[in-house]
Design a protein around this motif. Structure first.
Motif, PDB file in Angstrom:
ATOM      1  N   ILE A 261      47.842 108.071 -30.410  1.00  0.00           N
ATOM      2  CA  ILE A 261      48.043 106.729 -30.966  1.00  0.00           C
ATOM      3  C   ILE A 261      49.282 106.063 -30.382  1.00  0.00           C
ATOM      4  N   GLY A 262      50.095 106.822 -29.657  1.00  0.00           N
ATOM      5  CA  GLY A 262      51.207 106.250 -28.896  1.00  0.00           C
ATOM      6  C   GLY A 262      52.203 105.471 -29.718  1.00  0.00           C
ATOM      7  N   PHE A 263      52.461 104.221 -29.299  1.00  0.00           N
ATOM      8  CA  PHE A 263      53.497 103.406 -29.929  1.00  0.00           C
ATOM      9  C   PHE A 263      53.123 102.953 -31.333  1.00  0.00           C
ATOM     10  N   ASP A 264      51.865 103.087 -31.711  1.00  0.00           N
ATOM     11  CA  ASP A 264      51.479 102.774 -33.093  1.00  0.00           C
ATOM     12  C   ASP A 264      52.174 103.697 -34.084  1.00  0.00           C
ATOM     13  N   ALA A 265      52.601 104.864 -33.630  1.00  0.00           N
ATOM     14  CA  ALA A 265      53.290 105.815 -34.510  1.00  0.00           C
ATOM     15  C   ALA A 265      54.616 105.268 -35.022  1.00  0.00           C
ATOM     16  N   ALA A 266      55.119 104.222 -34.380  1.00  0.00           N
ATOM     17  CA  ALA A 266      56.413 103.666 -34.787  1.00  0.00           C
ATOM     18  C   ALA A 266      56.338 102.905 -36.101  1.00  0.00           C
ATOM     19  N   HIS A 267      55.144 102.439 -36.481  1.00  0.00           N
ATOM     20  CA  HIS A 267      55.085 101.588 -37.671  1.00  0.00           C
ATOM     21  C   HIS A 267      54.095 102.064 -38.734  1.00  0.00           C
ATOM     22  N   HIS A 274      50.480 112.698 -37.999  1.00  0.00           N
ATOM     23  CA  HIS A 274      50.300 114.096 -37.634  1.00  0.00           C
ATOM     24  C   HIS A 274      48.895 114.597 -37.973  1.00  0.00           C
ATOM     25  N   ASP A 275      48.415 115.514 -37.144  1.00  0.00           N
ATOM     26  CA  ASP A 275      47.047 116.015 -37.265  1.00  0.00           C
ATOM     27  C   ASP A 275      47.002 117.290 -38.091  1.00  0.00           C
ATOM     28  N   GLU A 276      46.244 117.266 -39.198  1.00  0.00           N
ATOM     29  CA  GLU A 276      46.138 118.439 -40.064  1.00  0.00           C
ATOM     30  C   GLU A 276      45.426 119.580 -39.336  1.00  0.00           C
ATOM     31  N   ILE A 277      45.884 120.786 -39.598  1.00  0.00           N
ATOM     32  CA  ILE A 277      45.346 121.986 -38.949  1.00  0.00           C
ATOM     33  C   ILE A 277      44.315 122.650 -39.846  1.00  0.00           C
ATOM     34  N   ILE A 278      43.176 122.977 -39.273  1.00  0.00           N
ATOM     35  CA  ILE A 278      42.141 123.718 -39.998  1.00  0.00           C
ATOM     36  C   ILE A 278      41.665 124.875 -39.119  1.00  0.00           C
ATOM     37  N   TRP A 279      40.819 125.727 -39.689  1.00  0.00           N
ATOM     38  CA  TRP A 279      40.368 126.933 -38.975  1.00  0.00           C
ATOM     39  C   TRP A 279      38.897 127.192 -39.271  1.00  0.00           C
ATOM     40  N   SER A 289      42.042 115.660 -36.844  1.00  0.00           N
ATOM     41  CA  SER A 289      42.115 114.397 -36.108  1.00  0.00           C
ATOM     42  C   SER A 289      42.836 114.665 -34.796  1.00  0.00           C
ATOM     43  N   ASN A 290      42.980 113.649 -33.987  1.00  0.00           N
ATOM     44  CA  ASN A 290      43.657 113.847 -32.691  1.00  0.00           C
ATOM     45  C   ASN A 290      44.590 112.676 -32.392  1.00  0.00           C
ATOM     46  N   ARG A 291      45.391 112.317 -33.386  1.00  0.00           N
ATOM     47  CA  ARG A 291      46.304 111.180 -33.222  1.00  0.00           C
ATOM     48  C   ARG A 291      47.402 111.455 -32.212  1.00  0.00           C
ATOM     49  N   LEU A 292      47.756 112.725 -32.042  1.00  0.00           N
ATOM     50  CA  LEU A 292      48.828 113.063 -31.092  1.00  0.00           C
ATOM     51  C   LEU A 292      48.298 113.327 -29.686  1.00  0.00           C
ATOM     52  N   GLY A 293      47.021 113.090 -29.493  1.00  0.00           N
ATOM     53  CA  GLY A 293      46.462 113.162 -28.145  1.00  0.00           C
ATOM     54  C   GLY A 293      46.459 114.536 -27.523  1.00  0.00           C
ATOM     55  N   GLY A 294      46.299 115.579 -28.348  1.00  0.00           N
ATOM     56  CA  GLY A 294      46.185 116.938 -27.818  1.00  0.00           C
ATOM     57  C   GLY A 294      47.488 117.572 -27.390  1.00  0.00           C
ATOM     58  N   LEU A 295      48.620 116.988 -27.813  1.00  0.00           N
ATOM     59  CA  LEU A 295      49.938 117.474 -27.381  1.00  0.00           C
ATOM     60  C   LEU A 295      50.880 117.585 -28.567  1.00  0.00           C
ATOM     61  N   GLU A 296      51.464 118.762 -28.742  1.00  0.00           N
ATOM     62  CA  GLU A 296      52.460 118.983 -29.785  1.00  0.00           C
ATOM     63  C   GLU A 296      53.548 119.895 -29.245  1.00  0.00           C
TER      64      GLU A 296
END
Length: 389
Positions: A261-267, A274-279, A289-296
């Motif tokens: 989501i990039g710069f949208d995270a600023a507001h 943040h993307d909730e973790i499940i198993w 979800s994938n708001r962080l674009g696959g990178l943490e």
């Protein structure tokens, strides 16, 4: 894994030498030429694309379709070179300096012309613009095509699409599969998933061309199949998102990059970022979800990578902006070189390939990679380990 490029826009050829590829990796010239052909497409391209039919020749490092582990050299001939031999030749010029044709003394706003002349002391700024030209991305795409081949053999796929040109935005962001994304965008002159927006983008490009102007836009690169944990949280210079940001911003005319989501995270609040973790037993750990674009944390997390880059309008205009002649110091309209009115669709292909390079380099750096068959085994083992963790 690393590479170096050489060559000028109107020189005889473009060259790259790639070091660090594993031995035994299948590689054909067609793998590279497919990507070079894609780079030359796109609505808004200039006459240079009609002159150059880019193909790469593998001149070392490959035997009988397999890499040897030694450096791989690729060469792309410039077909237009025959018209530039006297202007760009390596031999000493016979005659007065004033006789050199197409000498450039008027720097173009937005280009490297003036800064490069100040850096290296060039009185003829052709010495700058020939190398700073986006023509250099041809050979970078060739290197990236080799990286894409490696990734594909490891089950990692890279694709891209255009999300905005000249203020016209795509309203379609979802796709059934990365293969369907490829099929739709390859049929679109502007590489857009939204057919209606694509038509409006072409109208915007036509309008800019009629006005002697140029327009920019935003491209998005999608990567599926990256194993989790590639990159590092330990050292700043090994963070994979930092390397990807560097790669995108190294493309000519790119001025910004964002992930997920990039710069949208600023507001928006953190609960919506943040993307909730499940198993699950089948997939192991993954994100809802994938708001962080696959990178943490400087690493891949196993979700698709989503990377966007913004390209400014090309600064070579057919209604030139004001500049100052470096010799006479008189005010002039900046000189015009052959150019595109919009190169965003082509830039999407360049972005794909520079992203592919950084991901392939990170994998080769992180896992044993002298032999391709062993590299594939350890990457598959990493995926299995992550699922069963």
């Amino acid at each position: 894994m690393r590479y170096l490029t050489a060559g000028e826009s109107h020189g005889p050829k473009l060259t790259t030498i790639i070091e660090g590829l594993p031995a035994g990796m299948p590689l054909l010239q067609e793998d590279i030429n497919e990507q070079l052909a894609r780079r030359q497409k796109g609505y808004g391209r200039g006459r240079r694309m009609q002159i150059e039919k880019d193909t790469a020749e593998i001149t070392s490092g490959v035997r009988h379709g397999l890499t040897l582990g030694s450096p791989v050299a690729l060469v792309v001939e410039n077909n237009d070179w025959k018209h530039w031999v006297k202007i760009m030749g390596a031999e000493p010029f016979e005659g007065n300096e004033e006789d050199i044709k197409r000498k450039v003394t008027r720097p173009r706003p937005g280009h490297a012309d003036l800064n490069g002349a100040l850096k290296y002391g060039h009185q003829d700024m052709r010495n700058v613009l020939e190398r700073s030209s986006a023509r250099e991305t041809t050979i970078r795409v060739a290197a990236g095509a080799v990286a894409k081949k490696l990734l594909s053999l490891l089950g990692i796929e890279v694709a891209s699409h255009v999300v905005e040109i000249g203020g016209v935005k795509s309203n379609v962001s979802s796709y059934e599969s990365i293969q369907s994304l490829r099929e739709i965008t390859e049929e679109s002159p502007v590489r857009c998933l939204d057919a209606k927006a694509g038509e409006d983008m072409m109208k915007a490009i036509d309008s800019a061309k009629e006005n002697g102007d140029s327009i920019g836009g935003i491209v998005e690169v999608i990567v599926e199949g990256m194993p989790a944990g590639v990159g590092s949280y330990v050292h700043y210079d090994r963070k994979i998102d930092a390397k990807l940001a560097y790669a995108i911003c190294s493309i000519n005319a790119f001025k910004g990059v964002e992930f997920g989501i990039g710069f949208d995270a600023a507001h928006i609040p953190g609960s919506q970022v943040h993307d909730e973790i499940i198993w699950s037993e089948e997939r192991g750990f993954y994100r809802k979800s994938n708001r962080l674009g696959g990178l943490e944390g400087g690493m891949t997390n196993g979700m698709p990578l989503v990377i966007r880059g913004v390209m400014k309008p090309i600064p070579t205009l057919y209604k030139p902006l004001q500049s100052v002649d470096i010799e006479s110091k008189e005010v002039f309209s900046a000189s015009v070189e052959r150019s595109d009115s919009c190169a965003v669709p082509a830039a999407a292909v360049v972005a794909e390939n520079v992203v592919a390079w950084e991901l392939a380099a990170a994998i080769v750096d992180q896992f044993y990679s002298d032999r391709f068959e062993t590299l594939k085994e350890v990457v598959d083992q990493q995926r299995k380990y992550a699922r069963e963790f």
